[in-house]
Design an enzyme around this catalytic site. Structure first.
Site, short mmCIF file in Angstrom:
data_model
loop_
_atom_site.label_atom_id
_atom_site.label_comp_id
_atom_site.label_asym_id
_atom_site.label_seq_id
_atom_site.Cartn_x
_atom_site.Cartn_y
_atom_site.Cartn_z
N GLU A 172 -0.94 -6.41 -2.12
CA GLU A 172 -1.79 -5.25 -2.45
C GLU A 172 -1.04 -3.94 -2.28
O GLU A 172 0.05 -3.90 -1.69
CB GLU A 172 -3.05 -5.26 -1.58
N LYS A 187 -7.66 5.19 -3.98
CA LYS A 187 -7.92 3.87 -3.39
C LYS A 187 -8.85 3.13 -4.34
O LYS A 187 -9.96 3.60 -4.62
CB LYS A 187 -8.55 4.04 -2.00
N SER A 238 -17.39 -4.32 3.24
CA SER A 238 -16.33 -4.19 2.25
C SER A 238 -16.56 -5.10 1.04
O SER A 238 -16.99 -6.25 1.18
CB SER A 238 -14.99 -4.55 2.89
N ASP A 257 -14.33 -6.50 -0.37
CA ASP A 257 -13.37 -7.62 -0.25
C ASP A 257 -14.09 -8.95 -0.03
O ASP A 257 -13.65 -9.99 -0.52
CB ASP A 257 -12.43 -7.40 0.95
N LYS A 259 -9.13 -6.16 11.63
CA LYS A 259 -9.11 -5.26 12.79
C LYS A 259 -10.50 -5.20 13.38
O LYS A 259 -11.49 -5.25 12.65
CB LYS A 259 -8.73 -3.85 12.34
#
Ligand code: PSU
Ligand code: MN
Length: 303
Positions: free
Chosen positions: A23, A85, A139, A141, A158
């Site tokens: 990425e 982003k 997210s 994701d 994290k």
């Protein structure tokens, strides 16, 4: 829609050689310049040394690119936070406006799938944020892992995130989380989170077999492979927890929200730890790149 695939990546894909996607938000928004560029190039080297071809993914002047050049990487790294982003929702906007876009895990998965790249290495994925029960900050994701057929190697997430809720969300969405040589979800800077993964595998070939079975069954979606940071680079859990709590409190006080929150927290943690966390971050990404190359190599023998 034109996707630019570099010659090296295209040839590798055509001849069935292993390829590993990477990425670019980690380059522009995840680390400071010039370490971000140095790391991105080292990651590519590690993948090559372990027998696979790296494919760094980004949108360059509106062109979705699979296999960025060194110049592209240098440009994204230098431009840093001024690059957009780009997650799933942002792709059409960045392309239509002919902008540069640094792709998140979600957007990188989308472009990797379109190019036919099955394995992807990164540092940490996005997930369910702490306090998501009121902010709804989850997210994209995670949704992408549920629907896009790309398998992601990371060092867990994290603990700026709620790791327990992140695992629950992945379970609900039918995403398998495989611990590589671990029974526990790693917490990025540390090897342990206290939360068990659903499945442990100790060899890259086992993981490749599972991916191949998923493909043969046409199940779609990705498997998340979590690879703990090497012991010698892991950080003190109490120290990092304290830093993260402070960073979240600062974000709250400043009213940071939406897509800015993850980069804000990453930057804050790096500043407070005086570079120690950056070094750990770099080491774990290199470690993930190696594992991804080994899995891609085993998968290329099966497919
Ligand atoms: N976590 C990290 N480093 C990162 C990111 C997350 O430890 O660089 C980046 C990745 O690109 C990830 C994105 O896909 O942040 C998630 O952003 P958001 O939470 O806004 O979906
Ligand atoms: Mn978010």
């Amino acid at each position: 829609m034109k996707i630019k695939v570099s010659d090296e990546v295209r040839e590798a894909l055509l001849s069935g050689k292993p390829v590993v996607a990477l990425e670019s938000t980690i380059i522009s928004h995840g680390m400071p310049y010039p370490k971000n560029v140095q790391t991105a190039l080292m990651v590519e080297d590690v993948i090559r040394k372990n027998g696979a071809v790296p494919a760094t993914i980004a949108i360059i002047k509106g062109v979705p690119t699979v296999g960025c050049s060194k110049e592209d990487i240098e440009h994204l790294g230098k431009a840093g936070l001024t690059v957009t982003k780009t997650s799933r929702r942002d792709i059409p906007i960045v392309v239509a406006k002919e902008l540069d876009g640094a792709t998140t895990v979600a957007a990188t998965m989308i472009l990797a799938e379109k190019a036919g790249v099955k394995i992807f290495a990164t540092g940490g994925i996005g997930g369910v944020h702490r306090g998501a029960e009121t902010t709804m900050d989850i997210s994209a994701d995670l949704e992408e892992l549920a629907k896009t057929n790309v398998n992601v190697v990371c060092a867990g997430a994290k603990s700026i995130l709620d790791l327990k809720l992140t695992l629950e969300y992945l379970e609900t969405k039918g995403v398998e989380v495989v611990g590589y040589q671990t029974d526990e979800l790693p917490a990025f800077f540390t090897r342990k989170s206290g939360f068990k993964v659903n499945c442990r595998m100790d060899e890259p070939v086992e993981i490749a077999k599972a991916i191949n079975c998923k493909d043969e069954l046409g199940l779609g979606g990705g498997i998340l492979i979590v690879n703990p940071i090497p012991e010698e680079y892991s950080m003190d859990p109490e120290y990092i927890e304290k830093v993260i709590k402070e960073a979240i409190a600062d974000a709250d006080a400043k009213g940071v929200k939406g897509k800015e929150i993850t980069p804000f927290l990453l930057d804050k943690i790096q500043k407070v730890t005086g570079g120690e966390s950056l070094e750990s971050n770099i080491k774990l990404v290199l470690n993930n790149a190696k594992l991804a190359a080994l899995i891609a190599t085993e998968l290329s023998k099966l497919q």
